[in-house]
Design an enzyme around this catalytic site. Structure first.
Site, PDB file in Angstrom:
ATOM      1  N   GLU A 101       0.852  -1.198   0.000  1.00  0.00           N
ATOM      2  CA  GLU A 101       0.000   0.000   0.000  1.00  0.00           C
ATOM      3  C   GLU A 101       0.887   1.247   0.000  1.00  0.00           C
ATOM      4  O   GLU A 101       2.019   1.223   0.493  1.00  0.00           O
ATOM      5  CB  GLU A 101      -0.896  -0.066   1.253  1.00  0.00           C
ATOM      6  CG  GLU A 101      -1.759   1.124   1.549  1.00  0.00           C
ATOM      7  CD  GLU A 101      -2.817   1.425   0.495  1.00  0.00           C
ATOM      8  OE1 GLU A 101      -2.449   1.571  -0.684  1.00  0.00           O
ATOM      9  OE2 GLU A 101      -3.997   1.557   0.863  1.00  0.00           O
ATOM     10  N   ASP A 102       0.366   2.338  -0.544  1.00  0.00           N
ATOM     11  CA  ASP A 102       1.151   3.572  -0.576  1.00  0.00           C
ATOM     12  C   ASP A 102       1.178   4.252   0.793  1.00  0.00           C
ATOM     13  O   ASP A 102       2.221   4.587   1.322  1.00  0.00           O
ATOM     14  CB  ASP A 102       0.622   4.542  -1.651  1.00  0.00           C
ATOM     15  CG  ASP A 102      -0.886   4.780  -1.583  1.00  0.00           C
ATOM     16  OD1 ASP A 102      -1.554   4.201  -0.694  1.00  0.00           O
ATOM     17  OD2 ASP A 102      -1.398   5.550  -2.415  1.00  0.00           O
ATOM     18  N   ASP A 105      -3.702   6.297   6.198  1.00  0.00           N
ATOM     19  CA  ASP A 105      -4.106   7.593   6.739  1.00  0.00           C
ATOM     20  C   ASP A 105      -5.103   7.326   7.882  1.00  0.00           C
ATOM     21  O   ASP A 105      -4.689   7.052   9.004  1.00  0.00           O
ATOM     22  CB  ASP A 105      -4.703   8.406   5.583  1.00  0.00           C
ATOM     23  CG  ASP A 105      -5.086   9.821   5.959  1.00  0.00           C
ATOM     24  OD1 ASP A 105      -4.745  10.267   7.050  1.00  0.00           O
ATOM     25  OD2 ASP A 105      -5.738  10.502   5.140  1.00  0.00           O
ATOM     26  N   PHE A 154      -1.522  16.806   2.911  1.00  0.00           N
ATOM     27  CA  PHE A 154      -1.951  16.069   1.734  1.00  0.00           C
ATOM     28  C   PHE A 154      -0.771  15.913   0.783  1.00  0.00           C
ATOM     29  O   PHE A 154      -0.167  16.900   0.347  1.00  0.00           O
ATOM     30  CB  PHE A 154      -3.126  16.764   1.024  1.00  0.00           C
ATOM     31  CG  PHE A 154      -3.747  15.873  -0.002  1.00  0.00           C
ATOM     32  CD1 PHE A 154      -4.625  14.858   0.375  1.00  0.00           C
ATOM     33  CD2 PHE A 154      -3.426  16.013  -1.341  1.00  0.00           C
ATOM     34  CE1 PHE A 154      -5.183  14.006  -0.571  1.00  0.00           C
ATOM     35  CE2 PHE A 154      -3.980  15.165  -2.297  1.00  0.00           C
ATOM     36  CZ  PHE A 154      -4.859  14.161  -1.909  1.00  0.00           C
ATOM     37  N   ARG A 167       0.686  11.835 -10.175  1.00  0.00           N
ATOM     38  CA  ARG A 167       1.163  10.479  -9.845  1.00  0.00           C
ATOM     39  C   ARG A 167       2.575  10.229 -10.365  1.00  0.00           C
ATOM     40  O   ARG A 167       3.312   9.410  -9.832  1.00  0.00           O
ATOM     41  CB  ARG A 167       0.233   9.420 -10.454  1.00  0.00           C
ATOM     42  CG  ARG A 167      -1.136   9.347  -9.831  1.00  0.00           C
ATOM     43  CD  ARG A 167      -1.846   8.071 -10.278  1.00  0.00           C
ATOM     44  NE  ARG A 167      -3.267   8.105  -9.995  1.00  0.00           N
ATOM     45  CZ  ARG A 167      -3.821   7.776  -8.831  1.00  0.00           C
ATOM     46  NH1 ARG A 167      -3.057   7.411  -7.828  1.00  0.00           N
ATOM     47  NH2 ARG A 167      -5.132   7.829  -8.650  1.00  0.00           N
TER      48      ARG A 167
HETATM   49  P1  5GP Z   1      -7.241   5.854   4.533  1.00  0.00           P
HETATM   50  O1  5GP Z   1      -8.419   4.936   4.284  1.00  0.00           O
HETATM   51  O2  5GP Z   1      -6.191   5.215   5.415  1.00  0.00           O
HETATM   52  O3  5GP Z   1      -7.718   7.175   5.099  1.00  0.00           O
HETATM   53  O4  5GP Z   1      -6.558   6.214   3.170  1.00  0.00           O
HETATM   54  C1  5GP Z   1      -6.892   5.521   2.039  1.00  0.00           C
HETATM   55  C2  5GP Z   1      -6.141   5.893   0.814  1.00  0.00           C
HETATM   56  O5  5GP Z   1      -6.226   7.277   0.602  1.00  0.00           O
HETATM   57  C3  5GP Z   1      -4.654   5.591   0.803  1.00  0.00           C
HETATM   58  O6  5GP Z   1      -4.379   4.289   0.468  1.00  0.00           O
HETATM   59  C4  5GP Z   1      -4.203   6.545  -0.269  1.00  0.00           C
HETATM   60  O7  5GP Z   1      -4.345   5.942  -1.540  1.00  0.00           O
HETATM   61  C5  5GP Z   1      -5.114   7.709  -0.069  1.00  0.00           C
HETATM   62  N1  5GP Z   1      -4.415   8.738   0.724  1.00  0.00           N
HETATM   63  C6  5GP Z   1      -4.246   8.837   2.057  1.00  0.00           C
HETATM   64  N2  5GP Z   1      -3.522   9.923   2.381  1.00  0.00           N
HETATM   65  C7  5GP Z   1      -3.228  10.532   1.206  1.00  0.00           C
HETATM   66  C8  5GP Z   1      -2.476  11.702   0.854  1.00  0.00           C
HETATM   67  O8  5GP Z   1      -1.912  12.433   1.672  1.00  0.00           O
HETATM   68  N3  5GP Z   1      -2.407  11.970  -0.480  1.00  0.00           N
HETATM   69  C9  5GP Z   1      -2.989  11.209  -1.443  1.00  0.00           C
HETATM   70  N4  5GP Z   1      -2.839  11.575  -2.698  1.00  0.00           N
HETATM   71  N5  5GP Z   1      -3.674  10.094  -1.142  1.00  0.00           N
HETATM   72  C10 5GP Z   1      -3.790   9.771   0.158  1.00  0.00           C
HETATM   73 MG    MG Z   2      -3.676   3.547  -1.397  1.00  0.00          MG
END
Ligand code: 5GP
Ligand code: MG
Length: 180
Positions: A101-102, A105, A154, A167
């Site tokens: 996973e990237d 959050d 962000f 990206r």
């Molecule tokens: P979560 O469910 O943990 O809140 O985040 C889900 C997804 O949102 C992550 O897998 C990622 O792809 C995207 N995401 C979370 N934080 C960021 C951020 O700071 N920038 C971007 N572009 N995507 C994010």
């Molecule tokens: Mg992701």
């Protein structure tokens, strides 16, 4: 919608710094998976760059698949309502599975995904995440391999987007608040 020309980008980690982190993660993962042939599942779309770099450093036999979850859409907040919009092809029953996973959050997406995959009966299920943004965590998610911790900003680049833009940036950057 494209972001306005006023968007400011501040480099958080350069591509060169990231490559050192990725190589370190790969060494750790290689030690754990000696003698195994795991299925490595990348979470689309954000993890595609990290996945491509990581697997080229993994020194053991492996298979690759991808899964896609419903995303932020064009905004910056996770709704908490996650679903699979493109599933893996292979059966994972009895297999060693590593999810790539990237960024984690709030934790909503990855906790949903890990539960979803666990129900399919893998022999083992682990998570490798390049970035951890712990300040906004809503759901506790154990992460087996973490690259680095990031602030509550962000981020774009190295696979991460804002409304599908950025990206392809080689660095991870903070996107300025004035951009949407
Ligand atoms: P979560 O469910 O943990 O809140 O985040 C889900 C997804 O949102 C992550 O897998 C990622 O792809 C995207 N995401 C979370 N934080 C960021 C951020 O700071 N920038 C971007 N572009 N995507 C994010
Ligand atoms: Mg992701």
């Amino acid at each position: 919608m494209k972001t306005s020309p006023k968007s400011s980008l501040t480099v958080l980690r350069t591509g060169r710094e990231i490559s050192v982190v990725v190589a370190g993660l790969a060494d750790e993962i290689t030690r754990s998976y000696a003698g195994k042939c795991p299925l490595v599942i990348g979470v689309l779309k954000g993890a595609f760059v990290f996945m491509a770099d990581l697997v080229r450093h993994l020194n053991f036999p492996l298979e690759i698949d991808f899964i896609r979850l419903s995303s932020y859409g064009s905004g910056r907040e996770s709704s908490g309502k996650v679903k699979v919009i493109q599933d893996i092809r292979a059966s994972i029953k009895g297999r060693d599975v590593l999810v790539v996973e990237d960024i984690v959050d709030t934790g909503h997406s990855i906790s949903f995904l890990m539960e979803y995959l666990q129900k399919k009966g893998p022999a083992s299920l682990k998570l490798c995440c390049l970035m951890d943004k712990p300040l906004r965590r809503r759901v506790v998610v154990p992460i087996d391999y973490v690259g680095f911790t990031v602030p509550d900003k962000f981020l774009v680049g190295y696979g991460l987007d804002c409304a599908e833009e950025y990206r392809n940036l080689p660095d991870v950057c903070i996107l300025g608040e004035d951009s949407q």
